[in-house]
Design an enzyme around this catalytic site. Sequence first.
Site, PDB file in Angstrom:
ATOM      1  N   GLU A   1     -23.525   5.422 -59.471  1.00 35.86           N
ATOM      2  CA  GLU A   1     -23.005   5.215 -60.832  1.00 35.86           C
ATOM      3  C   GLU A   1     -24.121   5.461 -61.826  1.00 35.86           C
ATOM      4  O   GLU A   1     -25.005   4.617 -61.996  1.00 35.86           O
ATOM      5  CB  GLU A   1     -22.503   3.775 -61.021  1.00 35.86           C
ATOM      6  CG  GLU A   1     -21.217   3.472 -60.306  1.00 35.86           C
ATOM      7  CD  GLU A   1     -20.727   2.056 -60.606  1.00 35.86           C
ATOM      8  OE1 GLU A   1     -21.034   1.511 -61.684  1.00 35.86           O
ATOM      9  OE2 GLU A   1     -20.028   1.505 -59.731  1.00 35.86           O
TER      10      GLU A   1
ATOM     11  N   GLU B   1     -21.040  -3.336 -55.211  1.00 37.04           N
ATOM     12  CA  GLU B   1     -22.131  -4.097 -55.846  1.00 37.04           C
ATOM     13  C   GLU B   1     -22.169  -5.566 -55.399  1.00 37.04           C
ATOM     14  O   GLU B   1     -22.428  -6.454 -56.211  1.00 37.04           O
ATOM     15  CB  GLU B   1     -22.017  -4.031 -57.366  1.00 37.04           C
ATOM     16  CG  GLU B   1     -22.252  -2.656 -57.937  1.00 37.04           C
ATOM     17  CD  GLU B   1     -22.391  -2.670 -59.448  1.00 37.04           C
ATOM     18  OE1 GLU B   1     -21.861  -3.586 -60.084  1.00 37.04           O
ATOM     19  OE2 GLU B   1     -23.043  -1.762 -59.983  1.00 37.04           O
TER      20      GLU B   1
HETATM   21  C1  GAL Z   1     -20.697  -1.471 -62.218  1.00 40.32           C
HETATM   22  C2  GAL Z   1     -19.404  -1.468 -61.440  1.00 40.32           C
HETATM   23  C3  GAL Z   1     -18.391  -0.520 -62.065  1.00 40.32           C
HETATM   24  C4  GAL Z   1     -18.316  -0.759 -63.539  1.00 40.32           C
HETATM   25  C5  GAL Z   1     -19.694  -0.592 -64.143  1.00 40.32           C
HETATM   26  C6  GAL Z   1     -19.757  -0.832 -65.634  1.00 40.32           C
HETATM   27  O1  GAL Z   1     -21.357  -2.649 -62.012  1.00 40.32           O
HETATM   28  O2  GAL Z   1     -19.624  -1.102 -60.116  1.00 40.32           O
HETATM   29  O3  GAL Z   1     -17.152  -0.702 -61.455  1.00 40.32           O
HETATM   30  O4  GAL Z   1     -17.847  -2.036 -63.748  1.00 40.32           O
HETATM   31  O5  GAL Z   1     -20.555  -1.513 -63.595  1.00 40.32           O
HETATM   32  O6  GAL Z   1     -18.931   0.014 -66.294  1.00 40.32           O
END
Ligand code: GAL
Length: 871
Positions: free
Chosen positions: A263, A194
């Site tokens: 994600e 990110e």
């Molecule tokens: C994203 C990140 C993850 C985790 C998630 C929130 O931004 O890539 O590692 O932090 O947010 O749980």
Amino acid sequence: MIFFLAREQNNMFNLRINGIFLIACSTLLCAISLATTVDYDANAIIINGERRLIMSGAIHYPRSTPQMWPDLLKKAKDGGLDAIETYVFWDLHEPVRRQYDFSEDLDFIKFLKNVQEAGLYAVLRIGPYVCAEWNYGGFPMWLHNLPGIQLRTDNAVFKEEMKIFTTKIVTMCKEAGLFAPQGGPIILAQIENEYGDVISSYGEAGNAYINWCAQMAVSQNVGIPWIMCKQSNAPSPIINTCNGYYCDDFKPNNPKSPKMFTENWIGWFQKWGEKRPHRTAEDSAFSVARFFQNGGVLQNYYMYHGGTNFGRTAGGPYIMTAYDYDAPLDEYGNLNQPKWGHLKKLHAAIKLGEKVLTINATITEKQYGDSVYLKTYANQATGEKFCFLSNAHNSKDAQVDLQQDGKYYVPAWSVSILQDCNKEVFNTAKVEAQTNVYVKKLATELGNTFTWTWTSEPVEDTLQGVGTFNASELLEQKAVTVGASDYLWYMTTVLINDTSTWKNSSLQVNTTGHVLHAYVNGQYIGTQWGTHDKLSFIYEKPISLKQGANIISLLSGTVGHAHYGAFFDMATTGIVGGPVKLIASSNTTTLDLSKSSWSYKVGLNGEAKKFYDPKFSSNGVQWNQVNNVGTGKPMTWYKTSFKTPEGTDPVVLDLIGLTKGEAWINGKSIGRYWPTMVADNNSCSDKCDYRGNYGADKCLSGCGEPSQRFYHVPRSFLNNDTNTNSNTLILFEEMGGNPINVCVKTITIGSICATVGYGKTLEIKCPDGKTFSQIAFASYGNPQGKCGSFQVGVWESSDSASVIENACIGKQSCSVNVTSSTFKINNQGGNDGQLAVQLLCDGSDPEIGRVQKVKNHEKLSLNESGPESEL
Ligand code: GAL
């Protein structure tokens, strides 16, 4: 012995391997794996020539234990996943520069092998910056102090370290044959994480850095594609991917790249003092279905199993020890139902369309009024079709008439998946999967109370102002501790001549957090702490100073280091810069001590002497019986021993009565605890409307309760012996709690509920080792209410209970067709009834299978602590 030759033409991401790799061969057992080719285009991940959609889920290996991995992975596979995604946690593997640790719980190679053994692929997110609510974003804290370093930017010192670690991980994976072309499970690898969120803060150096990351990754020659998430300028051939709650509108920056959702935040994490977030099964499924409706190729749940931040791994500041995330597998590895089951059905439904969804299909879209549309994927050559019919309105349900292809009721905020475009095989808002209600049961075989002993944290040196080095300024905490401890002592001596001015004064400390304990002349003055939304605070307490030398000893504690944001690594902790002042009672005179000579000591003496480890804690330490004295004192170590609870149910410690500190079982830290951090009373609700955009503050539970009262003790931390008090629990209690009510509980299944409509099939299952023992409720008709409070409606079939009894009691799983031939319908209702059931599972009842004579609809009282909070 078998020999194979591998001939490979490694053309970056269009890899073709002929032959088979020899992976391991012993005299008795030869394990061979087929080399796997990984390719892609805009419509598919192509594995060994097969065009695939990939369902993936995140399980971070250090958030569980090697003993838990096989079960978690099996449940992931059963849940319909194809792949497991994990980060690699640099700080754990290189705690000291160039000293690596990949042993036991840190054996990520073994984890990846387990992934493969479970029949799953792996997505390896090397980072090595990972964010992940992990201490310092996964960076080892020694990086911070390397001369000339700047993290996550075009800085030679940082890039060198990042390259060395990335290369180490890649080499280890290669040596273990873990990349797909070698016959291993890894089909994708990620570099950075990110960075697009913060790149603008780093100016041109940010762009240069990201280009360097890409080149460095590609030069590793792993033979599989590399990805970057949230990186709209990801340099080719790196594929940029999407993270969020919804990614249906996302487009990769290269039209030839597959659309990947790396994600899908399936819930959210908690900080100390926060309520517990929930994301419904309906909305989770909606997000996934919308993604595939709009051309998605790979979707990864963040998290599939969240697990636990053991030790001091939680990031922050203020990230809690439990990292449950409302994931399909809960913190302990139990199925979080109905989410797990609903998503399993969703995966199966989407996979029915895999063939046509992964070709360059003819796509048509038809609008049906407000927010409703049908997307058709058709293979012109074969005539095969697959449809998604979605209603993205957040309150209006829709009736859609597809003429010869049928009429469909599409509830608001839902997607119907239509096989052959004429048969609804799944709707994201129609949840038929079972609900599991777990209960926390007191492990009564351990006895009701533990016998505790205590010893004080030795503070003789620090209360005298004795540290290990001096500086004439107030230093930044992490730069001094380098992560070796949460604690840093700041000590100074003030000479007072004029007691008339200074006798009654106050001590003021400006700190950037997170917790401060103060002592003056050996006397404890008090404690103060920040909150997750306001870390810095001003500590001010009245003190009494004497003529001559006065010693001020301040103990500053951190609760996880920042893990996210531009320059997060530079966020300060501790009393850095202060000011620390004495304010005379007149309020007109102040004495700024910030530039005085400060003495420092990293960590607690008890930590250095390993009070937490039973192997060392007896060495010369006087442990006293807890009676009336010994409780309520800050800075106290407590010790007890207990038996291992029988069975295999997950074990938790109920730490009610304690304040803040850390707990160790047999020398292993189960994490920081802080049960006095209570969530406020606002905005929890019993009901959670799945409709409309989800956000982490939408569906909350736990109002007015400790954010975390129960702490997971993995069974592998306990001894096998269930007869003697073979386990030692040691606590470092910081603010003066009382351990007397601390107890061990097991998490067991309470009951299972399901609601299924006419024409469908009830399918319910107890966890392994348990069978259905009792019916709490069974009604085919128009039952009302929800799991735990079902009620008979205005009509029901009189044989409801006996049908369920015959089909389910004594069995681990059962299925019942909800039709008029199964249930006698007493004419009042038509074929539009519903079946609602609540059954108990019990493996410990010696008379399993015996139907206990409970009157149907009689409300059963569940075990003492009642059902887990449920929405
Ligand atoms: C994203 C990140 C993850 C985790 C998630 C929130 O931004 O890539 O590692 O932090 O947010 O749980």
